[in-house]
Enzyme design. Structure first.
Site, PDB file in Angstrom:
ATOM      1  CB  THR A  66      -1.676   5.412   4.000  1.00  0.00           C
ATOM      2  OG1 THR A  66      -2.369   5.202   2.788  1.00  0.00           O
ATOM      3  CG2 THR A  66      -1.039   6.800   3.994  1.00  0.00           C
ATOM      4  CB  THR A 123      -0.740   6.151   0.248  1.00  0.00           C
ATOM      5  OG1 THR A 123      -1.540   4.971   0.269  1.00  0.00           O
ATOM      6  CG2 THR A 123      -1.444   7.193  -0.587  1.00  0.00           C
ATOM      7  NE  ARG A 147      -9.262   7.129  -3.986  1.00  0.00           N
ATOM      8  CZ  ARG A 147      -8.562   6.963  -2.873  1.00  0.00           C
ATOM      9  NH1 ARG A 147      -7.268   6.809  -2.933  1.00  0.00           N
ATOM     10  NH2 ARG A 147      -9.155   6.958  -1.706  1.00  0.00           N
ATOM     11  CB  SER A 153      -0.971   0.000   1.178  1.00  0.00           C
ATOM     12  OG  SER A 153      -0.351  -0.520   2.308  1.00  0.00           O
ATOM     13  CB  THR A 171      -3.944   5.662   7.767  1.00  0.00           C
ATOM     14  OG1 THR A 171      -3.911   4.480   6.956  1.00  0.00           O
ATOM     15  CG2 THR A 171      -4.358   5.281   9.171  1.00  0.00           C
ATOM     16  N   GLY A 172      -6.546   5.347   5.981  1.00  0.00           N
ATOM     17  CA  GLY A 172      -7.878   4.774   5.806  1.00  0.00           C
ATOM     18  C   GLY A 172      -8.527   5.266   4.534  1.00  0.00           C
TER      19      GLY A 172
HETATM   20  C1  SD4 Z   1      -6.235   6.653   0.318  1.00  0.00           C
HETATM   21  N1  SD4 Z   1      -5.818   7.141   2.627  1.00  0.00           N
HETATM   22  O1  SD4 Z   1      -5.715   6.736  -0.781  1.00  0.00           O
HETATM   23  C2  SD4 Z   1      -5.352   6.378   1.513  1.00  0.00           C
HETATM   24  C3  SD4 Z   1      -5.324   4.914   1.731  1.00  0.00           C
HETATM   25  C4  SD4 Z   1      -4.877   4.504   3.101  1.00  0.00           C
HETATM   26  O2  SD4 Z   1      -4.353   3.054   4.696  1.00  0.00           O
HETATM   27  O3  SD4 Z   1      -4.671   5.278   3.972  1.00  0.00           O
HETATM   28  N2  SD4 Z   1      -4.715   3.306   3.425  1.00  0.00           N
HETATM   29  O4  SD4 Z   1      -7.440   6.749   0.491  1.00  0.00           O
END
Ligand code: SD4
Length: 313
Positions: free
Chosen positions: A175, A193, A203, A73, A226-227
């Site tokens: 991330t 990330t 995107r 990731s 993160t997320g």
């Molecule tokens: C995203 N926030 O591209 C990032 C992905 C991520 O842990 O944080 N993954 O949406």
């Protein structure tokens, strides 16, 4: 009017102890998201412990994770988009409030260092896609194939069903967001990330957006996310957390409020967001929607992984 007045007071003058601790922490520290944060923290600490700057520490720390082909990731080995392209997002912010960012960048191993170059050497904050790549190449970055056999296989498997479900749960995340404080008490941060696995081509998530995936205000503190980026983007989470700290919340209280804002407006059953924040006096906060978010803290000579509390159990 009262709120506006509160906004211009030093954040830690408003509420009682420990929030009235106006001292700047001078011991140096590094915090970062997920288990790979442990090695990132070590690399950042290597810089900071020798008297290096927070921004150098923030850059060097996350480069270790970008270069690891096993991580799916961040950087090389990241999961590709629906069409099989690995596209990277990253940003960096220093103690002066300067910032640099790249998004939708392909074939470059260290997006964080390209973001740093954007910050240091251009009048801009953000470069995207082909323009970001050309800038990187012009500055001596080599092009590489970022799609590893392992991530190609994951994509081939995904294509069998080709279901586009924007879910970031415990199995699909990582991330790295990192906040560093140097021995002079200055704060900086970095975030990098490959974004949401099997996203639409083009995107861009929260991670390269200043104020969403990362925000640093050296008078107040710093936050990173993160997320599922869409949820962070719609609430400008990291900026929100820093502004809440300015108004007197601890990093923990600020992270909790930012998560509550997301949960109030969204069905978050399968969606994860985690926040991590540091205040100027060296206090740390972290909070997530669901269980499973952890973060690494390098402070007082130890580098440890901590499970963040969550709103939903
Ligand atoms: C995203 N926030 O591209 C990032 C992905 C991520 O842990 O944080 N993954 O949406």
């Amino acid at each position: 009017m009262a709120a506006a007045a509160a906004g211009i007071l030093p954040w830690n003058k408003i509420l009682g102890s420990p929030k009235n601790d106006t001292r700047t922490y001078k011991g140096g520290l590094v915090v970062s998201t997920w288990i790979h944060g442990l090695e990132a923290n070590d690399a950042a600490w290597e810089v900071i412990s020798k008297g290096g700057t927070a921004v150098d520490g923030a850059e060097m720390g996350v480069r270790v994770v970008e270069a690891d082909p096993e991580g799916q990731s961040v950087g090389i080995g990241g999961l590709p988009d629906r069409d099989g392209n690995v596209t990277l997002d990253a940003c960096i912010m220093d103690h002066t409030g300067n910032a640099g960012s790249v998004c939708f960048l392909q074939n470059i191993l260290h997006p964080i260092s390209v973001a740093r170059k954007v910050m240091d050497d251009t009048p801009h904050v953000m470069l995207a896609g082909e323009g970001a790549k050309q800038f990187a190449i012009a500055n001596g970055f080599e092009t590489v194939d970022l799609l590893t056999p392992k991530s190609r296989e994951a994509w081939e498997n995904w294509k069998k069903e080709s279901q586009y479900k924007p879910i970031i749960n415990i199995e699909n995340h990582d991330t790295i967001g990192l906040i560093a404080m140097d021995l002079g008490g200055n704060l900086s941060g970095s975030c990098t990330t490959s974004g949401l696995g099997f996203k639409m081509h083009g995107r861009v998530g929260d991670s390269p957006i200043i104020g969403a995936g990362l925000f640093v205000d050296n008078e107040i503190g710093a936050a990173t996310a993160t997320g599922l980026g869409e949820l962070v983007l719609k609430t400008l989470g990291s900026f929100l957390i820093v502004e809440l700290m300015r108004q007197g919340r601890t990093p923990q209280e600020a992270c909790e409020e930012a998560i509550r804002r997301i949960v109030k407006r969204n069905d978050v059953k399968d969606m994860q967001v985690g926040y991590l924040a540091v205040s100027k006096n060296g206090e740390i906060g972290a909070y997530a929607i669901h269980k499973g978010f952890n973060y690494a803290v390098h402070k007082n000579g130890k580098n440890i992984l901590i499970d963040a509390p969550s709103l939903l159990q």
